[in-house]
Design an enzyme around this catalytic site. Structure first.
Site, PDB file in Angstrom:
ATOM      1  N   ARG A  80       0.834  -1.212   0.000  1.00 31.34           N
ATOM      2  CA  ARG A  80       0.000   0.000   0.000  1.00 31.34           C
ATOM      3  C   ARG A  80       0.867   1.261   0.000  1.00 31.34           C
ATOM      4  O   ARG A  80       0.518   2.266  -0.629  1.00 31.34           O
ATOM      5  CB  ARG A  80      -0.979  -0.011   1.172  1.00 31.34           C
ATOM      6  CG  ARG A  80      -2.068   1.042   0.999  1.00 31.34           C
ATOM      7  CD  ARG A  80      -3.193   0.888   1.990  1.00 31.34           C
ATOM      8  NE  ARG A  80      -2.725   1.036   3.357  1.00 31.34           N
ATOM      9  CZ  ARG A  80      -3.461   0.749   4.436  1.00 31.34           C
ATOM     10  NH1 ARG A  80      -4.700   0.303   4.295  1.00 31.34           N
ATOM     11  NH2 ARG A  80      -2.983   0.908   5.647  1.00 31.34           N
ATOM     12  N   LYS A 183      -2.822   6.468   1.080  1.00 37.96           N
ATOM     13  CA  LYS A 183      -2.738   6.934   2.465  1.00 37.96           C
ATOM     14  C   LYS A 183      -1.842   8.167   2.565  1.00 37.96           C
ATOM     15  O   LYS A 183      -0.713   8.102   3.079  1.00 37.96           O
ATOM     16  CB  LYS A 183      -2.227   5.785   3.341  1.00 37.96           C
ATOM     17  CG  LYS A 183      -2.645   5.902   4.794  1.00 37.96           C
ATOM     18  CD  LYS A 183      -2.484   4.570   5.501  1.00 37.96           C
ATOM     19  CE  LYS A 183      -2.567   4.680   6.996  1.00 37.96           C
ATOM     20  NZ  LYS A 183      -3.868   5.110   7.500  1.00 37.96           N
ATOM     21  N   GLU A 219     -16.456   6.162   4.138  1.00 37.13           N
ATOM     22  CA  GLU A 219     -15.816   5.521   5.292  1.00 37.13           C
ATOM     23  C   GLU A 219     -15.931   6.362   6.551  1.00 37.13           C
ATOM     24  O   GLU A 219     -16.434   7.470   6.524  1.00 37.13           O
ATOM     25  CB  GLU A 219     -14.381   5.111   4.981  1.00 37.13           C
ATOM     26  CG  GLU A 219     -13.447   6.222   4.621  1.00 37.13           C
ATOM     27  CD  GLU A 219     -12.049   5.686   4.274  1.00 37.13           C
ATOM     28  OE1 GLU A 219     -11.613   4.699   4.872  1.00 37.13           O
ATOM     29  OE2 GLU A 219     -11.393   6.296   3.421  1.00 37.13           O
TER      30      GLU A 219
HETATM   31  N1  PLP Z   1      -9.532   4.264   6.300  1.00 38.72           N
HETATM   32  C1  PLP Z   1      -8.706   5.235   6.667  1.00 38.72           C
HETATM   33  C2  PLP Z   1      -8.990   6.612   6.199  1.00 38.72           C
HETATM   34  C3  PLP Z   1      -7.607   4.948   7.496  1.00 38.72           C
HETATM   35  O1  PLP Z   1      -6.784   5.911   7.901  1.00 38.72           O
HETATM   36  C4  PLP Z   1      -7.391   3.630   7.909  1.00 38.72           C
HETATM   37  C5  PLP Z   1      -6.235   3.290   8.708  1.00 38.72           C
HETATM   38  O2  PLP Z   1      -5.228   2.888   8.216  1.00 38.72           O
HETATM   39  C6  PLP Z   1      -8.283   2.647   7.501  1.00 38.72           C
HETATM   40  C7  PLP Z   1      -9.352   2.994   6.697  1.00 38.72           C
HETATM   41  C8  PLP Z   1      -8.096   1.227   7.897  1.00 38.72           C
HETATM   42  O3  PLP Z   1      -7.074   0.632   7.152  1.00 38.72           O
HETATM   43  P1  PLP Z   1      -6.218  -0.538   7.745  1.00 38.72           P
HETATM   44  O4  PLP Z   1      -7.179  -1.597   8.145  1.00 38.72           O
HETATM   45  O5  PLP Z   1      -5.345  -0.957   6.629  1.00 38.72           O
HETATM   46  O6  PLP Z   1      -5.488   0.002   8.889  1.00 38.72           O
HETATM   47  C1  COI Z   2      -4.435   3.260  11.258  1.00 41.67           C
HETATM   48  O1  COI Z   2      -5.404   2.559  11.545  1.00 41.67           O
HETATM   49  O2  COI Z   2      -3.274   2.821  11.227  1.00 41.67           O
HETATM   50  C2  COI Z   2      -4.601   4.633  10.917  1.00 41.67           C
HETATM   51  O3  COI Z   2      -3.934   5.092  10.043  1.00 41.67           O
HETATM   52  C3  COI Z   2      -5.551   5.420  11.653  1.00 41.67           C
HETATM   53  C4  COI Z   2      -5.008   6.712  12.111  1.00 41.67           C
HETATM   54  C5  COI Z   2      -4.390   6.812  13.427  1.00 41.67           C
HETATM   55  C6  COI Z   2      -4.778   7.738  11.116  1.00 41.67           C
END
Ligand code: PLP
Ligand code: COI
Length: 338
Positions: A80, A183, A219
């Site tokens: 990612r 991200k 989201e």
């Molecule tokens: N959506 C956003 C905007 C986020 O910042 C995060 C955190 O990383 C997620 C979703 C969840 O992603 P992940 O499960 O890969 O941490």
């Molecule tokens: C995560 O779940 O790792 C995130 O990025 C959430 C956040 C603290 C921005």
């Protein structure tokens, strides 16, 4: 560790012993460097500072009751970060180098990995940014990568207790063909106004709608959304949300548990049909939703004061895999060898 209260950690900042860095210059990545300082050198004309040429990741390591330390789906976070880098024209970090840096940062801070009983975990935060001087708007030639770690507890202070979320149509997080699927910090900057208002009004986070039509669920602040109905796990398909690794894992777990999985557009009105709903992410894990308030239309969607049975089962399975108490049949964990 000496008298440490593992329960005290939220998502503020805790300085640990070391972090790991790597620089990209002259078209190539250098050696990993270890630092005990939590300051980084940024060029005054860095593109990361001026033009948002910056991306980050978030993953976790867990100490199991067997004493082993497992990091969850590190390869997915590495991929990612590459996709984020591609999206904003930064140098892409080779997967092996990313994994080596993350594992090095975990090992160097072994004393900060919370014990199993604490229920806490070690959060790992890699960040990459343009650090070359460039005043015209174009990609930098130099990049800095850094990864630090810190012990964390639940992201939303209530943990697995259901909390409230809110829809406000006046804020967008990301545009449909914009940077929502990667991200990058800009997405979080644009979420701050709505997110802060939501906190001030007693909600955990904003439930963002698609920016174009304001019809579909996107989201939940820093997490993906899911709803449960008729033994089906339903989660949004959108071109402006982050592809959550937790959500992808929950889709697989739901399937393994004999549920149906649907990734498709979800209208706001459909919120009324779910029997359970939740936010999911690395930081949020599963944060069950008590109610969603559509602030513009004065409509509430209520799911319950306690977490539902399916959310609980998904949560228990995910945590079990992460802490090594449930078989990791999809090979998601990397065990750290000390
Ligand atoms: N959506 C956003 C905007 C986020 O910042 C995060 C955190 O990383 C997620 C979703 C969840 O992603 P992940 O499960 O890969 O941490
Ligand atoms: C995560 O779940 O790792 C995130 O990025 C959430 C956040 C603290 C921005």
């Amino acid at each position: 560790m000496e008298n440490i209260n593992w329960k005290e950690f939220g998502f503020g900042y805790t300085k640990t012993d070391y972090n790991v860095r790597c620089h990209y210059r002259d078209g190539k990545w250098g050696e990993l460097e270890v630092s005990s300082s939590d300051q980084v050198n940024v060029h005054i004309a860095a593109t990361g500072l001026h033009y948002g040429q910056q991306a980050f990741e978030g993953l976790k390591a867990f100490k199991g009751p067997d004493g082993k330390v497992r990091v969850f789906r590190i390869d997915e976070n590495g991929k990612r970060l590459q996709s984020s880098s591609h999206g904003i024209m930064m140098a892409e970090m080779p997967l092996e180098l990313f994994e080596e840096a993350v594992i090095k940062a975990i090992k160097l801070n072994a004393r900060w990995i919370p014990p199993y009983e604490s229920g806490a975990s070690l959060y790992i935060r890699p960040v990459l940014f343009g650090n070359g001087a460039q005043v015209g708007v174009s990609p930098a030639k130099e990049y800095t990568f850094a990864v630090f770690v810190m012990p964390v507890g639940p992201y939303f202070k209530e943990g697995f207790k259901p909390t409230d979320y809110v829809i406000y149509r006046e804020y967008d997080r990301a545009a449909p063909q914009g940077t929502g699927t990667i991200k990058v910090g800009g997405n979080y900057a644009s979420s701050l106004r709505g997110g802060t208002r939501a906190h001030d009004e007693g909600y955990s986070a904003v439930l963002f709608l698609d920016a174009k039509e304001k019809k579909y669920i996107d989201e939940c602040g820093p997490a993906n959304f899911f709803g449960i109905k008729d033994n089906t796990y339903v989660t949004p398909k959108s071109n402006s949300i982050l592809p959550s690794i937790t959500n992808k894992s929950l889709c697989q777990i739901a399937e393994d548990l004999g549920m149906k999985v649907e990734r498709r557009q979800i209208t706001v009105e459909e919120l009324a049909d779910f029997t359970e709903a939740g936010a999911c992410g690395t930081a949020a894990v599963i944060s069950p939703i008590r109610k969603i308030v559509d602030a513009d239309n004065k409509v509430d969607y209520f799911y319950g004061d306690e977490a539902g049975e399916t959310s609980f089962k998904l949560y228990e399975t995910l945590r079990g895999i992460q802490y090594g108490t449930i078989e990791d049949k999809h090979n998601w964990n990397t065990i750290i060898e000390f």
